[in-house]
Design a protein around this motif. Structure first.
Motif, mmCIF file in Angstrom:
data_model
loop_
_atom_site.group_PDB
_atom_site.id
_atom_site.type_symbol
_atom_site.label_atom_id
_atom_site.label_comp_id
_atom_site.label_asym_id
_atom_site.label_seq_id
_atom_site.Cartn_x
_atom_site.Cartn_y
_atom_site.Cartn_z
ATOM 1 N N UNK A 102 -8.043 9.091 11.353
ATOM 2 C CA UNK A 102 -8.506 9.626 10.070
ATOM 3 C C UNK A 102 -7.414 9.528 9.014
ATOM 4 N N UNK A 103 -7.844 9.348 7.763
ATOM 5 C CA UNK A 103 -6.902 9.340 6.646
ATOM 6 C C UNK A 103 -7.581 9.912 5.416
ATOM 7 N N UNK A 104 -6.815 10.047 4.339
ATOM 8 C CA UNK A 104 -7.391 10.515 3.075
ATOM 9 C C UNK A 104 -8.246 9.455 2.410
ATOM 10 N N UNK A 105 -8.139 8.196 2.845
ATOM 11 C CA UNK A 105 -9.010 7.139 2.347
ATOM 12 C C UNK A 105 -8.495 6.467 1.088
ATOM 13 N N UNK A 106 -9.279 5.520 0.610
ATOM 14 C CA UNK A 106 -8.939 4.755 -0.591
ATOM 15 C C UNK A 106 -10.143 4.671 -1.510
ATOM 16 N N UNK A 107 -9.889 4.335 -2.762
ATOM 17 C CA UNK A 107 -10.953 4.270 -3.763
ATOM 18 C C UNK A 107 -12.015 3.240 -3.397
ATOM 19 N N UNK A 246 -1.017 -5.246 -0.619
ATOM 20 C CA UNK A 246 -0.492 -4.064 0.060
ATOM 21 C C UNK A 246 1.004 -3.895 -0.155
ATOM 22 N N UNK A 247 1.652 -4.894 -0.773
ATOM 23 C CA UNK A 247 3.060 -4.735 -1.145
ATOM 24 C C UNK A 247 3.204 -4.039 -2.498
ATOM 25 N N UNK A 248 2.093 -3.810 -3.184
ATOM 26 C CA UNK A 248 2.122 -3.337 -4.571
ATOM 27 C C UNK A 248 1.672 -1.882 -4.715
ATOM 28 N N UNK A 249 1.817 -1.092 -3.668
ATOM 29 C CA UNK A 249 1.523 0.346 -3.743
ATOM 30 C C UNK A 249 0.084 0.600 -4.212
ATOM 31 N N UNK A 250 -0.866 -0.080 -3.583
ATOM 32 C CA UNK A 250 -2.270 0.041 -4.002
ATOM 33 C C UNK A 250 -3.011 1.174 -3.305
ATOM 34 N N UNK A 251 -2.432 1.789 -2.301
ATOM 35 C CA UNK A 251 -3.178 2.716 -1.462
ATOM 36 C C UNK A 251 -3.701 3.933 -2.226
ATOM 37 N N UNK A 252 -2.946 4.409 -3.182
ATOM 38 C CA UNK A 252 -3.358 5.612 -3.907
ATOM 39 C C UNK A 252 -3.908 5.312 -5.299
ATOM 40 N N UNK A 253 -4.036 4.031 -5.639
ATOM 41 C CA UNK A 253 -4.565 3.681 -6.947
ATOM 42 C C UNK A 253 -6.092 3.685 -6.926
ATOM 43 N N UNK A 255 -8.371 1.709 -7.605
ATOM 44 C CA UNK A 255 -8.885 0.348 -7.718
ATOM 45 C C UNK A 255 -9.836 0.111 -6.561
ATOM 46 N N UNK A 256 -11.064 -0.283 -6.885
ATOM 47 C CA UNK A 256 -12.073 -0.474 -5.848
ATOM 48 C C UNK A 256 -12.613 -1.891 -5.788
ATOM 49 N N UNK A 257 -12.349 -2.689 -6.816
ATOM 50 C CA UNK A 257 -12.872 -4.048 -6.892
ATOM 51 C C UNK A 257 -11.897 -4.986 -6.184
ATOM 52 N N UNK A 258 -12.317 -5.632 -5.081
ATOM 53 C CA UNK A 258 -11.401 -6.525 -4.353
ATOM 54 C C UNK A 258 -10.849 -7.655 -5.210
ATOM 55 N N UNK A 259 -11.564 -8.049 -6.256
ATOM 56 C CA UNK A 259 -11.049 -9.096 -7.138
ATOM 57 C C UNK A 259 -9.813 -8.601 -7.881
#
Length: 325
Positions: A102-107, A246-253, A255-259
């Motif tokens: 389990x985790x807090x998840x992503x946008x 994943x090198x750009x600190x995206x986990x807590x942003x 951003x939901x659009x894979x593009x």
């Protein structure tokens, strides 16, 4: 000896391919099969997005290794009662360990389904309530009610349960969420390595465990590492491209659009890519990195396979790397 696991990324390969790769991992001597649990993937080009729970049901019938998620988001699109029911069902079908990560998840799990993406403190509270509800449903034989700020139960009961309850592991990249692992979980999961792990995160988990009256050594610690292997180093390097974001600190942003996520990854420098991923043209380099991670304190190392020819990595793991360890 440290356990060597396979991370089956639903984002990169079709569910059918991942079942094949899980079989290759089992033949090569891997100890565990994890899979990711997202609605949208981390990139757009040639991406996949299979449903983890369906895949785990199939995997439970095809492989004899322990299985679990790395990780299921504790967020609005999954009610904790449904999570508990899903993993109890998988556990009843499988003859080995089943782990609910389990985790807090992503946008990218929430916004595409028209759910809000709240601040971290809300996400952390949702995670804690999800853990409490899942454990209550797993462990109690009576009917369960729960009145939380984000989730609730009204006389809920799991009628289908395995003989041994699914384990609950908690993923964290910071001390605050790590406290939840120390308080509730059977295991702690992360993508953090190096001094940030050894000097900050690992000591925090162990300190929090002692504060909770638990033996820190009873909390299994797992790290996820993305690996690309090829005899041609440049080919191996290029094959990590889908994961550059994943090198750009995206986990807590938010951003939901894979593009958009993929475009952000194109900002990654070669130094960032080579620091983040295990890129190798020699099996001994993989073995050396596994030994380094073991020395940091990890009990399990989950290796994702983003190699240009994925079968080659499973082959060298089985013939060269795992026997050498």
């Amino acid at each position: 000896m440290v356990a060597i696991d396979y991370m089956a990324h639903q984002e990169q390969y079709s569910p059918s391919e991942l079942l094949e790769y899980a079989g290759l991992a089992e033949e090569a001597g891997y100890d565990f099969v994890w899979t990711s649990d997202h609605f949208h993937p981390w990139f757009h080009t040639n991406a996949e997005a299979g449903f983890a729970w369906s895949w785990l049901g199939a995997a439970s019938q095809q492989i004899d290794l322990p299985i679990g998620t790395y990780v299921t988001p504790a967020a609005e699109h999954y009610h904790p009662g449904m999570i508990a029911q899903a993993f109890a069902t998988i556990g009843e079908m499988h003859d080995d360990r089943v782990v609910l990560g389990l985790s807090t998840g992503e946008a990218m799990n929430e916004k595409p389904l028209d759910h809000e993406w709240p601040e971290y403190d809300v996400r952390r509270d949702r995670l804690e309530e999800t853990i409490e509800i899942a454990l209550e449903l797993f462990e109690r034989d009576d009917f369960v009610s729960y009145d939380g700020e984000h989730f609730g139960l009204d006389d809920a009961h799991l009628y289908t349960k395995p003989e041994t309850r699914p384990e609950v592991h908690v993923a964290a990249n910071g001390p605050s969420t790590a406290r939840l692992a120390a308080r509730y979980a059977d295991g702690f999961m992360t993508v953090i390595t190096g001094e940030e792990f050894t000097e900050r995160l690992y000591p925090a988990v162990r300190r929090y465990a002692r504060e909770e009256g638990r033996d820190p050594d009873e909390i299994e610690t797992t790290v996820l590492v993305i690996v690309s292997y090829n005899e041609d180093y440049e080919q191996a390097y290029e094959a990590t491209r889908p994961w550059w974001a994943t090198t750009q600190d995206v986990f807590d942003q938010a951003i939901a659009d894979p593009r958009e996520i993929e475009a952000l990854g194109e900002q990654a420098t070669r130094e960032e890519v080579e620091e983040k991923f295990l890129i190798a043209d020699d099996p001994s380099e993989i073995a050396a990195e596994i030994e380094r991670l073991e020395e940091m304190g990890f009990d399990r190392i989950a290796l994702a396979n983003t190699s240009p020819e994925p079968e080659q990595l499973f082959e060298v793991m089985g013939t060269d790397v795992i026997p050498s360890l």
